[in-house]
Design a protein around this motif. Structure first.
Motif, PDB file in Angstrom:
ATOM      1  N   GLU A  11       0.835  -1.211   0.000  1.00 50.33           N
ATOM      2  CA  GLU A  11       0.000   0.000   0.000  1.00 50.33           C
ATOM      3  C   GLU A  11       0.866   1.255   0.000  1.00 50.33           C
ATOM      4  O   GLU A  11       0.584   2.211  -0.729  1.00 50.33           O
ATOM      5  CB  GLU A  11      -0.930  -0.004   1.216  1.00 50.33           C
ATOM      6  CG  GLU A  11      -1.938   1.120   1.224  1.00 50.33           C
ATOM      7  CD  GLU A  11      -3.026   0.990   0.168  1.00 50.33           C
ATOM      8  OE1 GLU A  11      -3.778   1.972   0.000  1.00 50.33           O
ATOM      9  OE2 GLU A  11      -3.151  -0.049  -0.495  1.00 50.33           O
ATOM     10  N   LEU A  12       1.925   1.260   0.786  1.00 52.08           N
ATOM     11  CA  LEU A  12       2.844   2.397   0.795  1.00 52.08           C
ATOM     12  C   LEU A  12       3.487   2.576  -0.582  1.00 52.08           C
ATOM     13  O   LEU A  12       3.541   3.691  -1.113  1.00 52.08           O
ATOM     14  CB  LEU A  12       3.908   2.221   1.875  1.00 52.08           C
ATOM     15  CG  LEU A  12       3.418   2.420   3.315  1.00 52.08           C
ATOM     16  CD1 LEU A  12       4.384   1.803   4.306  1.00 52.08           C
ATOM     17  CD2 LEU A  12       3.211   3.900   3.611  1.00 52.08           C
ATOM     18  N   LEU A  13       3.963   1.484  -1.169  1.00 55.31           N
ATOM     19  CA  LEU A  13       4.577   1.542  -2.494  1.00 55.31           C
ATOM     20  C   LEU A  13       3.585   2.030  -3.544  1.00 55.31           C
ATOM     21  O   LEU A  13       3.924   2.834  -4.413  1.00 55.31           O
ATOM     22  CB  LEU A  13       5.138   0.172  -2.886  1.00 55.31           C
ATOM     23  CG  LEU A  13       6.303  -0.362  -2.047  1.00 55.31           C
ATOM     24  CD1 LEU A  13       6.640  -1.794  -2.465  1.00 55.31           C
ATOM     25  CD2 LEU A  13       7.513   0.539  -2.141  1.00 55.31           C
ATOM     26  N   HIS A  14       2.353   1.533  -3.467  1.00 58.71           N
ATOM     27  CA  HIS A  14       1.303   1.914  -4.411  1.00 58.71           C
ATOM     28  C   HIS A  14       1.069   3.428  -4.411  1.00 58.71           C
ATOM     29  O   HIS A  14       0.714   4.017  -5.441  1.00 58.71           O
ATOM     30  CB  HIS A  14       0.008   1.175  -4.078  1.00 58.71           C
ATOM     31  CG  HIS A  14      -1.150   1.569  -4.930  1.00 58.71           C
ATOM     32  ND1 HIS A  14      -1.279   1.179  -6.249  1.00 58.71           N
ATOM     33  CD2 HIS A  14      -2.233   2.336  -4.654  1.00 58.71           C
ATOM     34  CE1 HIS A  14      -2.388   1.693  -6.742  1.00 58.71           C
ATOM     35  NE2 HIS A  14      -2.990   2.404  -5.793  1.00 58.71           N
ATOM     36  N   TYR A  17       5.435   5.846  -1.968  1.00 59.80           N
ATOM     37  CA  TYR A  17       6.413   5.902  -0.880  1.00 59.80           C
ATOM     38  C   TYR A  17       7.371   4.721  -0.974  1.00 59.80           C
ATOM     39  O   TYR A  17       7.063   3.699  -1.585  1.00 59.80           O
ATOM     40  CB  TYR A  17       5.705   5.875   0.482  1.00 59.80           C
ATOM     41  CG  TYR A  17       4.767   7.036   0.687  1.00 59.80           C
ATOM     42  CD1 TYR A  17       5.257   8.320   0.922  1.00 59.80           C
ATOM     43  CD2 TYR A  17       3.392   6.857   0.626  1.00 59.80           C
ATOM     44  CE1 TYR A  17       4.403   9.392   1.094  1.00 59.80           C
ATOM     45  CE2 TYR A  17       2.521   7.925   0.805  1.00 59.80           C
ATOM     46  CZ  TYR A  17       3.036   9.187   1.040  1.00 59.80           C
ATOM     47  OH  TYR A  17       2.181  10.243   1.201  1.00 59.80           O
ATOM     48  N   GLU A  18       8.501   4.843  -0.325  1.00 60.76           N
ATOM     49  CA  GLU A  18       9.406   3.715  -0.150  1.00 60.76           C
ATOM     50  C   GLU A  18       8.956   2.965   1.101  1.00 60.76           C
ATOM     51  O   GLU A  18       8.369   3.561   2.001  1.00 60.76           O
ATOM     52  CB  GLU A  18      10.843   4.209   0.051  1.00 60.76           C
ATOM     53  CG  GLU A  18      11.398   4.950  -1.131  1.00 60.76           C
ATOM     54  CD  GLU A  18      12.779   5.520  -0.869  1.00 60.76           C
ATOM     55  OE1 GLU A  18      13.373   5.273   0.203  1.00 60.76           O
ATOM     56  OE2 GLU A  18      13.276   6.238  -1.750  1.00 60.76           O
ATOM     57  N   ALA A  19       9.257   1.674   1.176  1.00 61.19           N
ATOM     58  CA  ALA A  19       8.927   0.906   2.373  1.00 61.19           C
ATOM     59  C   ALA A  19       9.757  -0.371   2.390  1.00 61.19           C
ATOM     60  O   ALA A  19       9.884  -1.052   1.365  1.00 61.19           O
ATOM     61  CB  ALA A  19       7.435   0.566   2.399  1.00 61.19           C
ATOM     62  N   ASN A  43       9.568   6.451   3.932  1.00 64.71           N
ATOM     63  CA  ASN A  43       9.738   7.895   3.861  1.00 64.71           C
ATOM     64  C   ASN A  43       8.408   8.620   4.064  1.00 64.71           C
ATOM     65  O   ASN A  43       8.372   9.849   4.104  1.00 64.71           O
ATOM     66  CB  ASN A  43      10.402   8.318   2.546  1.00 64.71           C
ATOM     67  CG  ASN A  43       9.615   7.936   1.312  1.00 64.71           C
ATOM     68  OD1 ASN A  43       8.843   6.978   1.322  1.00 64.71           O
ATOM     69  ND2 ASN A  43       9.817   8.665   0.237  1.00 64.71           N
ATOM     70  N   ALA A  44       7.311   7.915   4.243  1.00 57.92           N
ATOM     71  CA  ALA A  44       6.023   8.535   4.562  1.00 57.92           C
ATOM     72  C   ALA A  44       6.053   9.034   6.007  1.00 57.92           C
ATOM     73  O   ALA A  44       6.620   8.378   6.882  1.00 57.92           O
ATOM     74  CB  ALA A  44       4.886   7.535   4.383  1.00 57.92           C
ATOM     75  N   THR A  45       5.453  10.177   6.244  1.00 56.64           N
ATOM     76  CA  THR A  45       5.374  10.711   7.602  1.00 56.64           C
ATOM     77  C   THR A  45       4.268   9.998   8.386  1.00 56.64           C
ATOM     78  O   THR A  45       3.413   9.314   7.796  1.00 56.64           O
ATOM     79  CB  THR A  45       5.063  12.214   7.585  1.00 56.64           C
ATOM     80  OG1 THR A  45       3.748  12.402   7.023  1.00 56.64           O
ATOM     81  CG2 THR A  45       6.100  12.992   6.787  1.00 56.64           C
ATOM     82  N   GLY A  46       4.251  10.205   9.683  1.00 52.74           N
ATOM     83  CA  GLY A  46       3.205   9.618  10.516  1.00 52.74           C
ATOM     84  C   GLY A  46       1.815  10.028  10.062  1.00 52.74           C
ATOM     85  O   GLY A  46       0.895   9.209  10.026  1.00 52.74           O
ATOM     86  N   GLU A  47       1.663  11.288   9.690  1.00 51.21           N
ATOM     87  CA  GLU A  47       0.369  11.788   9.213  1.00 51.21           C
ATOM     88  C   GLU A  47      -0.030  11.116   7.898  1.00 51.21           C
ATOM     89  O   GLU A  47      -1.195  10.785   7.684  1.00 51.21           O
ATOM     90  CB  GLU A  47       0.405  13.310   9.045  1.00 51.21           C
ATOM     91  CG  GLU A  47       0.529  14.078  10.344  1.00 51.21           C
ATOM     92  CD  GLU A  47       1.968  14.133  10.884  1.00 51.21           C
ATOM     93  OE1 GLU A  47       2.937  13.906  10.115  1.00 51.21           O
ATOM     94  OE2 GLU A  47       2.125  14.390  12.085  1.00 51.21           O
ATOM     95  N   GLN A  48       0.940  10.920   7.013  1.00 51.51           N
ATOM     96  CA  GLN A  48       0.651  10.259   5.739  1.00 51.51           C
ATOM     97  C   GLN A  48       0.295   8.789   5.959  1.00 51.51           C
ATOM     98  O   GLN A  48      -0.620   8.271   5.315  1.00 51.51           O
ATOM     99  CB  GLN A  48       1.848  10.402   4.797  1.00 51.51           C
ATOM    100  CG  GLN A  48       2.061  11.830   4.335  1.00 51.51           C
ATOM    101  CD  GLN A  48       3.412  12.060   3.689  1.00 51.51           C
ATOM    102  OE1 GLN A  48       4.407  11.446   4.064  1.00 51.51           O
ATOM    103  NE2 GLN A  48       3.454  12.969   2.723  1.00 51.51           N
ATOM    104  N   ILE A  49       1.001   8.129   6.858  1.00 52.77           N
ATOM    105  CA  ILE A  49       0.687   6.739   7.196  1.00 52.77           C
ATOM    106  C   ILE A  49      -0.725   6.658   7.751  1.00 52.77           C
ATOM    107  O   ILE A  49      -1.525   5.809   7.349  1.00 52.77           O
ATOM    108  CB  ILE A  49       1.709   6.178   8.205  1.00 52.77           C
ATOM    109  CG1 ILE A  49       3.108   6.132   7.587  1.00 52.77           C
ATOM    110  CG2 ILE A  49       1.282   4.799   8.708  1.00 52.77           C
ATOM    111  CD1 ILE A  49       4.232   5.950   8.595  1.00 52.77           C
ATOM    112  N   ASP A  50      -1.032   7.561   8.660  1.00 50.05           N
ATOM    113  CA  ASP A  50      -2.357   7.598   9.268  1.00 50.05           C
ATOM    114  C   ASP A  50      -3.445   7.773   8.213  1.00 50.05           C
ATOM    115  O   ASP A  50      -4.440   7.052   8.211  1.00 50.05           O
ATOM    116  CB  ASP A  50      -2.412   8.736  10.287  1.00 50.05           C
ATOM    117  CG  ASP A  50      -3.658   8.699  11.149  1.00 50.05           C
ATOM    118  OD1 ASP A  50      -4.075   7.597  11.547  1.00 50.05           O
ATOM    119  OD2 ASP A  50      -4.216   9.780  11.429  1.00 50.05           O
ATOM    120  N   SER A  51      -3.253   8.704   7.290  1.00 49.66           N
ATOM    121  CA  SER A  51      -4.295   8.949   6.287  1.00 49.66           C
ATOM    122  C   SER A  51      -4.444   7.781   5.315  1.00 49.66           C
ATOM    123  O   SER A  51      -5.541   7.524   4.819  1.00 49.66           O
ATOM    124  CB  SER A  51      -4.030  10.246   5.528  1.00 49.66           C
ATOM    125  OG  SER A  51      -2.891  10.122   4.709  1.00 49.66           O
TER     126      SER A  51
END
Length: 105
Positions: A11-14, A17-19, A43-51
């Protein structure tokens, strides 16, 4: 249904973001030992992960200063560098966009 670490990474890669899996699970996989604790760095921030995951996963902010969000039981951490004073006291955490710099830490 809880997400797997693979689904979280996908999901992060999609979303651009890198993961990566990090820590003891990588060592254990290389040694052929069953891994019981998979952590993810991105490299996603906490807020981006949350959303990204708030609607479909259980989210818990467990280390906001360090950019660590728990997603369905997996720790997902933002790349960072730590700034210390001469007495090894943590002064500041800076979120960065480089896996290589995070690994130096």
């Amino acid at each position: 249904m809880l997400l797997s670490s693979k689904q979280i990474i996908q999901e992060l890669l999609h979303h651009g973001y890198e993961a990566y899996l990090i820590g003891g699970c990588v060592r254990d996989k290389l040694l052929g030992i069953p891994c019981t604790d998979e952590d993810i760095v991105t490299n996603a921030t906490g807020e981006q992960i949350d959303s990204l995951f708030a609607k479909n996963a259980q989210i818990k902010h467990i280390g906001k200063l360090f950019g660590v969000v728990q997603v369905d039981g997996f720790e997902v951490a933002t790349y960072r560098t730590d700034i210390y004073d001469d007495n090894c006291k943590l002064l500041e955490v800076q979120h960065i966009n480089s896996l290589e710099q995070d690994c130096v830490r």
